[in-house]
Design a protein around this motif. Structure first.
Motif, short mmCIF file in Angstrom:
data_model
loop_
_atom_site.label_atom_id
_atom_site.label_comp_id
_atom_site.label_asym_id
_atom_site.label_seq_id
_atom_site.Cartn_x
_atom_site.Cartn_y
_atom_site.Cartn_z
N UNK A 1 5.66 4.13 -14.65
CA UNK A 1 6.81 3.93 -14.10
C UNK A 1 6.64 3.67 -12.71
N UNK A 2 5.59 3.49 -12.00
CA UNK A 2 5.36 3.20 -10.56
C UNK A 2 6.18 1.91 -10.12
N UNK A 3 6.62 1.50 -9.11
CA UNK A 3 7.23 0.59 -8.53
C UNK A 3 6.34 -0.02 -7.18
N UNK A 4 6.00 -1.50 -7.53
CA UNK A 4 4.98 -2.32 -6.90
C UNK A 4 5.92 -2.45 -5.58
N UNK A 5 5.06 -2.38 -4.43
CA UNK A 5 5.59 -2.86 -3.04
C UNK A 5 4.77 -3.95 -2.45
N UNK A 6 3.34 -3.75 -2.35
CA UNK A 6 2.54 -4.98 -1.68
C UNK A 6 1.23 -4.89 -2.24
N UNK A 7 0.49 -6.24 -2.36
CA UNK A 7 -0.92 -6.16 -2.91
C UNK A 7 -1.63 -6.07 -1.61
N UNK A 8 -3.06 -5.73 -1.71
CA UNK A 8 -4.08 -5.78 -0.63
C UNK A 8 -5.23 -6.34 -1.12
N UNK A 9 -5.79 -7.36 -0.62
CA UNK A 9 -7.19 -7.61 -1.26
C UNK A 9 -7.94 -6.91 0.09
N UNK A 10 -9.40 -6.70 -0.51
CA UNK A 10 -10.23 -5.90 0.24
C UNK A 10 -11.67 -6.58 0.10
N UNK A 11 -12.21 -6.61 0.85
CA UNK A 11 -13.62 -6.83 0.95
C UNK A 11 -14.23 -7.23 2.51
N UNK A 12 -15.46 -7.94 2.35
CA UNK A 12 -16.07 -8.47 3.45
C UNK A 12 -15.59 -9.76 3.70
N UNK A 13 -15.35 -10.38 5.05
CA UNK A 13 -15.01 -11.63 5.33
C UNK A 13 -16.10 -12.78 4.78
N UNK A 14 -15.65 -14.15 4.26
CA UNK A 14 -16.46 -14.99 4.03
C UNK A 14 -16.95 -15.53 5.55
N UNK A 15 -18.00 -16.26 5.33
CA UNK A 15 -18.74 -16.93 6.71
C UNK A 15 -17.84 -17.98 7.27
N UNK B 1 -7.95 -13.66 -6.80
CA UNK B 1 -9.12 -13.72 -7.84
C UNK B 1 -10.53 -13.72 -7.25
N UNK B 2 -10.77 -14.29 -6.10
CA UNK B 2 -12.00 -14.40 -5.39
C UNK B 2 -12.37 -13.10 -4.58
N UNK B 3 -11.37 -12.30 -4.34
CA UNK B 3 -11.74 -10.91 -3.45
C UNK B 3 -12.30 -10.07 -4.43
N UNK B 4 -13.20 -9.27 -3.84
CA UNK B 4 -13.89 -8.26 -4.37
C UNK B 4 -12.97 -7.16 -5.09
N UNK B 5 -11.84 -6.88 -4.20
CA UNK B 5 -10.98 -5.77 -4.96
C UNK B 5 -9.61 -6.30 -4.65
N UNK B 6 -8.58 -6.08 -5.40
CA UNK B 6 -7.05 -5.92 -5.24
C UNK B 6 -6.38 -4.68 -5.55
N UNK B 7 -5.62 -4.08 -4.69
CA UNK B 7 -5.25 -2.96 -4.53
C UNK B 7 -3.66 -3.26 -4.89
N UNK B 8 -2.99 -2.72 -5.66
CA UNK B 8 -1.39 -2.65 -5.84
C UNK B 8 -1.04 -1.37 -5.38
N UNK B 9 -0.27 -1.43 -4.27
CA UNK B 9 0.23 -0.31 -3.42
C UNK B 9 1.59 -0.11 -3.93
N UNK B 10 2.08 0.92 -4.66
CA UNK B 10 3.47 1.23 -5.08
C UNK B 10 3.81 2.57 -4.71
N UNK B 11 5.20 2.72 -5.18
CA UNK B 11 5.51 4.10 -5.14
C UNK B 11 6.11 4.64 -6.51
N UNK B 12 6.27 5.97 -6.25
CA UNK B 12 6.84 6.71 -7.50
C UNK B 12 8.28 7.38 -7.02
N UNK B 13 9.03 7.36 -7.95
CA UNK B 13 10.30 7.84 -8.00
C UNK B 13 10.38 9.42 -8.16
N UNK B 14 9.30 9.78 -8.67
CA UNK B 14 9.32 11.28 -9.01
C UNK B 14 8.56 12.31 -8.00
#
Length: 204
Positions: free
Chosen positions: A170-184, A85-98
């Motif tokens: 219908x995408x299938x979730x695999x992993x989540x990735x938080x993205x941003x710059x590191x805190x001090x 929740x504190x990260x600037x962005x979160x990406x859900x990486x998934x795959x599609x069966x089609x």
């Protein structure tokens, strides 16, 4: 005596270290916002990397702060919720069966591939999962190469996340990735060990 091929490095050691040895999984990000367009630029890089059959099964859901991300984070394990929740962005990486539907574009030399894979549901799932996970690795490196840090996570409920953001596609979730710059402070944990080549390989 057989000659051994040599290759000239394309990146110097400093650049390689910035992607690997000197890069850490980040657990605490600064509050500086990140433009979601950076994920698009990273995707433009990774899409040229190899996958099985040149399948491109990776699908990305980019979550900025807001109600959708809050609903998704509810399906993370508790230890991963607040930092996400504190990260600037979160990406859900998934795959599609089609993914096979795009074979005429991705591999036109393989005539009939779309129809062939269309009848092989189990194989499509295996290829989709495996190739998308390979692409996730490329994504991590692409984001690092563009100056950002990442925090990949697998402690989550894929079905729960899919019920929030993937009901229509219908995408299938695999992993989540938080993205941003590191805190001090407190961004990374002490570096864990790594296996040596001799421990993780065999050469014949």
């Amino acid at each position: 005596m057989t000659a051994t091929a040599t290759a000239e490095p394309r990146l110097d050691q400093g650049a390689l270290d910035s992607l690997f040895a000197d890069a850490h999984t980040v657990h605490k990000f600064s509050s500086e916002p990140v433009d979601p367009e950076v994920v698009q630029r990273a995707y433009e890089d990774l899409r040229w990397a190899p996958t099985a059959f040149n399948a491109q099964p990776l699908r990305l859901t980019v979550l900025t702060p807001g109600a959708e991300r809050e609903a998704v984070v509810e399906h993370f394990m508790e230890a991963n919720r607040q930092k996400s929740l504190e990260a600037p962005l979160t990406v859900i990486a998934a795959y599609t069966e089609d993914w096979h539907e795009h074979m005429p574009q991705l591999a036109p030399q393989n005539e009939g591939a779309r129809e062939k894979f269309g009848t092989q549901e189990k194989m499509r799932k295996v290829v989709g999962e495996q190739s998308a996970l390979i692409q996730v690795g490329y994504l991590i490196l692409a984001l690092r190469a563009r100056g950002l840090e990442v925090g990949p996570m697998t402690g989550l409920s894929p079905a729960g996340i899919d019920s929030v953001v993937h009901t229509e596609n219908g995408w299938k979730t695999l992993v989540a990735i938080n993205i941003g710059l590191p805190a001090a402070d407190g961004a990374v944990r002490p570096r864990g060990g790594r296996l040596e080549f001799e421990q993780a390989s065999q050469v014949f």
